[in-house]
Design a protein around this motif. Structure first.
Motif, PDB file in Angstrom:
ATOM      1  N   UNK A 196      60.664  33.013  77.307  1.00  0.00           N
ATOM      2  CA  UNK A 196      60.463  33.723  78.567  1.00  0.00           C
ATOM      3  C   UNK A 196      59.022  33.547  79.030  1.00  0.00           C
ATOM      4  N   UNK A 197      58.902  33.296  80.319  1.00  0.00           N
ATOM      5  CA  UNK A 197      57.586  33.065  80.930  1.00  0.00           C
ATOM      6  C   UNK A 197      57.317  34.105  82.003  1.00  0.00           C
ATOM      7  N   UNK A 198      56.112  34.656  81.997  1.00  0.00           N
ATOM      8  CA  UNK A 198      55.645  35.440  83.139  1.00  0.00           C
ATOM      9  C   UNK A 198      54.695  34.559  83.927  1.00  0.00           C
ATOM     10  N   UNK A 199      55.122  34.202  85.104  1.00  0.00           N
ATOM     11  CA  UNK A 199      54.402  33.251  85.953  1.00  0.00           C
ATOM     12  C   UNK A 199      53.619  34.080  86.967  1.00  0.00           C
ATOM     13  N   UNK A 200      52.306  33.967  86.885  1.00  0.00           N
ATOM     14  CA  UNK A 200      51.451  34.791  87.728  1.00  0.00           C
ATOM     15  C   UNK A 200      51.361  34.287  89.157  1.00  0.00           C
ATOM     16  N   UNK A 201      51.744  35.128  90.079  1.00  0.00           N
ATOM     17  CA  UNK A 201      51.615  34.768  91.483  1.00  0.00           C
ATOM     18  C   UNK A 201      50.309  35.270  92.079  1.00  0.00           C
ATOM     19  N   UNK A 202      49.849  36.412  91.637  1.00  0.00           N
ATOM     20  CA  UNK A 202      48.680  37.035  92.258  1.00  0.00           C
ATOM     21  C   UNK A 202      47.444  36.158  92.124  1.00  0.00           C
ATOM     22  N   UNK A 203      47.136  35.758  90.891  1.00  0.00           N
ATOM     23  CA  UNK A 203      45.933  34.940  90.698  1.00  0.00           C
ATOM     24  C   UNK A 203      46.112  33.557  91.314  1.00  0.00           C
ATOM     25  N   UNK A 204      47.347  33.180  91.543  1.00  0.00           N
ATOM     26  CA  UNK A 204      47.628  31.865  92.107  1.00  0.00           C
ATOM     27  C   UNK A 204      47.484  31.840  93.637  1.00  0.00           C
ATOM     28  N   UNK A 205      47.327  33.031  94.238  1.00  0.00           N
ATOM     29  CA  UNK A 205      47.098  33.053  95.681  1.00  0.00           C
ATOM     30  C   UNK A 205      47.966  34.022  96.467  1.00  0.00           C
ATOM     31  N   UNK A 206      48.786  34.787  95.791  1.00  0.00           N
ATOM     32  CA  UNK A 206      49.602  35.765  96.513  1.00  0.00           C
ATOM     33  C   UNK A 206      48.872  37.110  96.564  1.00  0.00           C
ATOM     34  N   UNK A 207      49.444  38.039  97.326  1.00  0.00           N
ATOM     35  CA  UNK A 207      48.845  39.361  97.414  1.00  0.00           C
ATOM     36  C   UNK A 207      49.289  40.250  96.271  1.00  0.00           C
TER      37      UNK A 207
ATOM     38  N   UNK B 166      54.731  28.957  98.605  1.00  0.00           N
ATOM     39  CA  UNK B 166      53.793  28.234  97.751  1.00  0.00           C
ATOM     40  C   UNK B 166      54.436  27.092  96.996  1.00  0.00           C
ATOM     41  N   UNK B 167      55.731  27.203  96.752  1.00  0.00           N
ATOM     42  CA  UNK B 167      56.405  26.125  96.016  1.00  0.00           C
ATOM     43  C   UNK B 167      56.768  24.972  96.938  1.00  0.00           C
ATOM     44  N   UNK B 168      57.194  25.320  98.154  1.00  0.00           N
ATOM     45  CA  UNK B 168      57.810  24.260  98.967  1.00  0.00           C
ATOM     46  C   UNK B 168      56.859  23.111  99.298  1.00  0.00           C
ATOM     47  N   UNK B 169      55.591  23.356  99.454  1.00  0.00           N
ATOM     48  CA  UNK B 169      54.684  22.222  99.728  1.00  0.00           C
ATOM     49  C   UNK B 169      53.658  22.033  98.620  1.00  0.00           C
ATOM     50  N   UNK B 170      53.914  22.677  97.474  1.00  0.00           N
ATOM     51  CA  UNK B 170      53.044  22.408  96.327  1.00  0.00           C
ATOM     52  C   UNK B 170      51.742  23.186  96.296  1.00  0.00           C
ATOM     53  N   UNK B 171      51.602  24.202  97.143  1.00  0.00           N
ATOM     54  CA  UNK B 171      50.347  24.953  97.173  1.00  0.00           C
ATOM     55  C   UNK B 171      50.023  25.563  95.818  1.00  0.00           C
ATOM     56  N   UNK B 172      51.051  25.994  95.118  1.00  0.00           N
ATOM     57  CA  UNK B 172      50.804  26.626  93.814  1.00  0.00           C
ATOM     58  C   UNK B 172      49.987  25.715  92.902  1.00  0.00           C
ATOM     59  N   UNK B 173      50.334  24.408  92.917  1.00  0.00           N
ATOM     60  CA  UNK B 173      49.653  23.475  92.035  1.00  0.00           C
ATOM     61  C   UNK B 173      48.290  23.060  92.614  1.00  0.00           C
ATOM     62  N   UNK B 174      48.258  22.891  93.927  1.00  0.00           N
ATOM     63  CA  UNK B 174      46.968  22.570  94.578  1.00  0.00           C
ATOM     64  C   UNK B 174      45.946  23.649  94.272  1.00  0.00           C
TER      65      UNK B 174
ATOM     66  N   UNK C  92      49.573  29.598 102.599  1.00  0.00           N
ATOM     67  CA  UNK C  92      50.991  29.292 102.382  1.00  0.00           C
ATOM     68  C   UNK C  92      51.778  30.558 102.027  1.00  0.00           C
ATOM     69  N   UNK C  93      51.186  31.417 101.231  1.00  0.00           N
ATOM     70  CA  UNK C  93      51.868  32.662 100.879  1.00  0.00           C
ATOM     71  C   UNK C  93      51.926  33.584 102.101  1.00  0.00           C
ATOM     72  N   UNK C  94      50.833  33.614 102.809  1.00  0.00           N
ATOM     73  CA  UNK C  94      50.753  34.481 103.985  1.00  0.00           C
ATOM     74  C   UNK C  94      51.800  34.091 105.032  1.00  0.00           C
ATOM     75  N   UNK C  95      51.851  32.827 105.295  1.00  0.00           N
ATOM     76  CA  UNK C  95      52.782  32.358 106.331  1.00  0.00           C
ATOM     77  C   UNK C  95      54.236  32.624 105.945  1.00  0.00           C
ATOM     78  N   UNK C  96      54.527  32.507 104.679  1.00  0.00           N
ATOM     79  CA  UNK C  96      55.890  32.779 104.244  1.00  0.00           C
ATOM     80  C   UNK C  96      56.221  34.258 104.415  1.00  0.00           C
ATOM     81  N   UNK C  97      55.268  35.117 104.117  1.00  0.00           N
ATOM     82  CA  UNK C  97      55.487  36.551 104.350  1.00  0.00           C
ATOM     83  C   UNK C  97      55.714  36.806 105.829  1.00  0.00           C
ATOM     84  N   UNK C  98      54.932  36.119 106.637  1.00  0.00           N
ATOM     85  CA  UNK C  98      55.047  36.308 108.076  1.00  0.00           C
ATOM     86  C   UNK C  98      56.430  35.904 108.572  1.00  0.00           C
ATOM     87  N   UNK C  99      56.863  34.780 108.073  1.00  0.00           N
ATOM     88  CA  UNK C  99      58.185  34.286 108.462  1.00  0.00           C
ATOM     89  C   UNK C  99      59.271  35.263 107.998  1.00  0.00           C
ATOM     90  N   UNK C 100      59.069  35.789 106.778  1.00  0.00           N
ATOM     91  CA  UNK C 100      60.070  36.690 106.199  1.00  0.00           C
ATOM     92  C   UNK C 100      60.106  38.037 106.907  1.00  0.00           C
TER      93      UNK C 100
END
Lengths: 354, 354, 354, 354
Positions: free
Chosen positions: A208-219, A259-267, A27-35
């Motif tokens: 304030x929250x630091x929300x980790x994207x890397x460990x969640x599946x991003x690069x 990752x947010x739009x289809x819930x991948x972050x939580x999956x 999900x993260x990869x595809x979004x980068x690709x689209x972007x």
């Protein structure tokens, strides 16, 4: 030239030493690709960044100020620096990543804010420990406490309940301290608690929250959310000066959208947690083997005889033993259940043939 | 939830306001894709990082110490900080990006090293200007000069010749100054000079180079090469503390491998330069219109009547005017020649109908 | 052991190279002596410190927050750091001591706040120059202006009138900038303007003043007065962390008491100014010799043929030429009028025999 | 105006809460008085500074590089910063003043060098504790140990023997660590050990010493001695930038001359130590009352029932209880033996009437 054409196809078997060993999820990869299509303004003035920030605001049900940084070291250090002056201090647990594994980054970004380690038996802070530390001194020879940082889930794999966060926030409010949450594995906490992100953040009193994207599946990339918007004043300048403003920001922002739009972050969080649970269940009851900490998120800290750990190493398994002396096993979004089972079997065999 | 599914397909026409508007080039993208397979150790202890560093060492024909950072702000600031203590100073040109566009990042990373702006008419430093500044004061009330930074090509689009770099290095050696090269567009300089990377770096006396990957076609990332390996001592700790150590380092490293192995890095530089040249040639001879600086790399700074600039804006063109008051046009690896021609035509029309 | 008993009685003739060459004036000395009796609490919790702060508040007719620091470098740097974050900037004149003679101290104390040099012909800032600099950029790549610092009198020996300070304060207020006054020679300004301290500080819109005690006749020490008391929050912690909290604070505080109680601070200022005036008057009309800047406080910047300067040096006179190329002559509280006359005579002779 | 003429003649009875409560001793005072004659160059370019530095070099029998700073916070922090980069760390004891009472100054001056607290039962570091801490981690997520700091005598009033310092220096040498000595009460250590200053510093392997002048009887000022002269490179710039360069340096330097030339520095140390010994002897054998730490220098940490402490407070005695929970009694150069006896008597009475 080195033989750069050589494929790296003979991949090593998956390890559970760290959830940073995983790659980028689809999900993260595809979004980068689209972007990646076309030409867009730099430094965050692009539609991807706007939409990713909006998506985070929707996810948290809060008009938070949102920033993107390259990694957790910087995200946490900048967030803490925004809560403190150099002569202030931050209360944390002895196992807090900011204290043990950031090579002095919080002190560097803040130009000297000291971390004060409050008493904790398992990596979780308590209102009492915070109060004891915050009120231990009130003279100017001691850096004035101004913030508390909690890691959710903790570096020991434990999850603060909503009530626990609220109780900590209450003592912070009482003592004039700001509350920061290091959410390097925030998705795992949400999955474990089965709660909305808002429930354990701003609704519970987190500033304030630091929300980790890397460990969640991003690069690469973390999000910083200021629920107290006043604290975010000029934070964009801080990011720029600290080398944390991406010129091609769309590549830090788009993965969040994906990752947010289809819930991948939580999956991803649920999957990683389930793998930890799976291992814990499979090795339950083995003699002299037990989790050091309750298995609540995506980590298993394995207490085991040294001979067992050696046998696992001989089998090719890799793990750290820096917390509690046992083997830390950390499961990522891509953890392969079959490989988890293999690890469980190897532990069982090692235990039996001890 | 925002309508995150909405495609961004109606892309805006390509602009030449910045070479950061471009996306990721295919060679960098494919390498990231290849690197995304499987599980590898974090923090640079992976085969991709090793191979990328080796590829850079081969490209530069030097056993340099190689590090990867997230962006140029950090790469340059950390490199300069490694050459200085806080009470030292760095000599630069008045147009140097470190002086004008980094929001105080060099001062932040170094904890106070002052930038000393040496006289320059076009953004290029000269041995005389460096000497004049370095020898202007020698008392302890003035921060001791310890380093010189040159941008290659300059922020004004000019390229230092090999001999010019050598002459600067000679005065640095004489005065005990270290020489740093900000190579945010280093590939464009190599393409312009048609020389090997070694020729304008260590062979010419450069101590440390920040080689820009982002403007060259990557999504994120710069390489720092220490040709004086002694200067790199504990630089890995510096990167970590400063929030510049990527956990999933393979994604910063692999693109370098992809771009070096088949020469894309240089092709991209040639293409961007050619587009600048193309524009310059097509508008040559137009009345009252001329480049402010010689067109040597991938930039054209257009001196034109305000009415012409307004006409271009009205046509939808975007550009900065912060250097020299003219329109900065900056061409990236993906600059579309047809679009360059369209810009040239619009300039011509605007000029004629003035 | 070196012959430490050897007296230093053969004193060199008085020089006017700097007002730091003077010793401690009787009023300051006697107060220190009085304060040396007995045992008192440390770190400012003593009656001398309390009374000195009160005396300053009375002198300024304002309930200002008062702090004592060891020297001007620290006082000014800490005051500016309290107005800025590291990613902010401070507008100053090109001759400002913080820019030219503090070895990067403001950047060090603030962890990177950049000084922005506004246009000035004679060392005095103007509202227009401040506005031009403050509004020149508004993007995050440029450190956000947050403060203005003016030196009263300037490093060129000029005095801002009350109206000039008010005009600068007005533009600061309009643009959201804080106004800091470097008063290293503040007493000389009050003497020159024949005004109350309040008139050119808080009544004119100054937020924070660094009042120089050392050049005024003390051995060590400056006072920092926050007229906007909110800006002083936790400033005591800042002093402590920055190594500016004296343990035996009474010796920094008592001299202020001694100098304020009978007006020595102002007498000293008048005397030093008068000596500058005396020299200027005596050399008036000499060919090719004239003050570079109007003589308004305790400095004379002498424009003279190089042969004249050389002749003075040959006579044993010492002076700096770093501002404007002429000889800076700076008169202290202890300047001996007979020695001033001797200097005037030597200038006259050198001029005539040229 | 406040009634600043009011004498402070009704002095409070002498307290032993801190050795910073004392004033300036006659030898230091007289040297300042002598130094106050006439006009001399500023910033240390005067004969007093030269002679004071020479006197220190003679006293230490070493051609050390000598610098003068305003206070111990700054002296120690600058010395440590000169041994470290921001990503390095300093090993210290849990009671080290740099860790507990400097409001983050070491981290501020070094821009982030972390203090690592090694295990210690009584405030003294041991070679084993240093080795254990220095070798506990070797990854870049942990700030690399580069220096060790010991306080001589310790904050608990204990004195490292020559052999103990040598043993610590040996492990430092072995592990590539520099050895810093915080000598805030260095004279007391020399007096206690009855040894030459050289014996417990450079001859024992210390690289840099901060020699406390304030607690030894001066009004303000510490000396920094680099026995490894290479470490002092550009340290004068560091002092300047950090706000620690006195313009009228003679007043920081002269007291050293006065105290060294006739041995007052050592006499003061002996006297203070003797007062501590005197108290300890007089209260020896009282039930439930004993020193928490051996009385080796000028401190007595009194373990006593809370009722005794309360009775002392009721009698007007003041003391801190922040170390070990007992009453810290600290004797200065001016401690009055009759007053010591009075304290002893009050303790005895309080103990008996408990």
């Amino acid at each position: 030239m080195p033989d750069t054409a050589l494929p790296l196809t003979i991949l090593a078997p998956q390890q559970f030493a760290s959830d940073n060993y995983a790659g980028i999820c689809p999900e993260a990869w595809n979004a980068m690709h689209e972007a990646n299509a076309g030409s867009v303004p730099a430094y965050g003035d692009d539609p991807w960044t706007q939409r990713a920030a909006d998506a985070l605001r929707d996810l948290f049900e809060h008009e938070a100020e949102v920033f993107f940084a390259f990694n957790g070291t910087a995200a946490n250090s900048m967030a803490l620096a925004s809560l403190c002056q150099s002569y202030h201090s931050v209360i944390c647990s002895a196992t807090a990543h900011v204290e043990t594994d950031e090579c002095g980054a919080p002190e560097f970004f803040s130009n000297g804010s000291k971390l004060l380690v409050a008493a904790s038996t398992d990596g979780k802070l308590t209102p009492d420990a915070i109060r004891a530390m915050a009120t231990s001194r009130s003279d100017i020879h001691f850096p004035k406490p101004r913030a508390v940082t909690i890691t959710q889930p903790t570096e020991t794999g434990l999850v603060y309940t909503i009530d626990e966060v609220k109780a900590i926030a209450a003592v912070c409010l009482e003592l004039g301290l700001r509350l920061h949450m290091d959410g390097a594995r925030f998705a795992n906490a949400c999955a474990a608690l089965n709660c909305a992100p808002a429930d354990i953040t701003w609704k519970a009193g987190v500033d304030v929250l630091c929300f980790g994207g890397t460990k969640n599946g991003m690069g690469v990339g973390e999000a910083i959310l200021f629920f107290d918007r006043g604290l975010a004043q000029d934070f964009d300048y801080r990011c720029k000066q600290a080398g944390q403003l991406a010129s091609k920001m769309r590549f830090l922002a788009a993965p969040w959208l994906g990752m947010i739009k289809d819930g991948a972050w939580l999956r991803n969080g649920h999957h990683a947690n389930a793998c930890a649970r799976r291992l814990a269940d499979k090795i339950s009851g083995l003699p002299e083997i037990e989790p050091i900490f309750a298995v609540q998120a995506n980590a298993v800290f394995l207490k085991a005889p040294e001979s067992v750990l050696d046998a696992l190493r001989a089998k090719g398994w890799r793990f750290y033993t820096f917390i509690g002396g046992g083997a830390r096993l950390m499961f990522a979004w891509d953890a392969d259940p079959a490989r988890v089972d293999q690890l469980a079997a190897d532990i069982k065999n090692a235990s039996e043939s001890k």
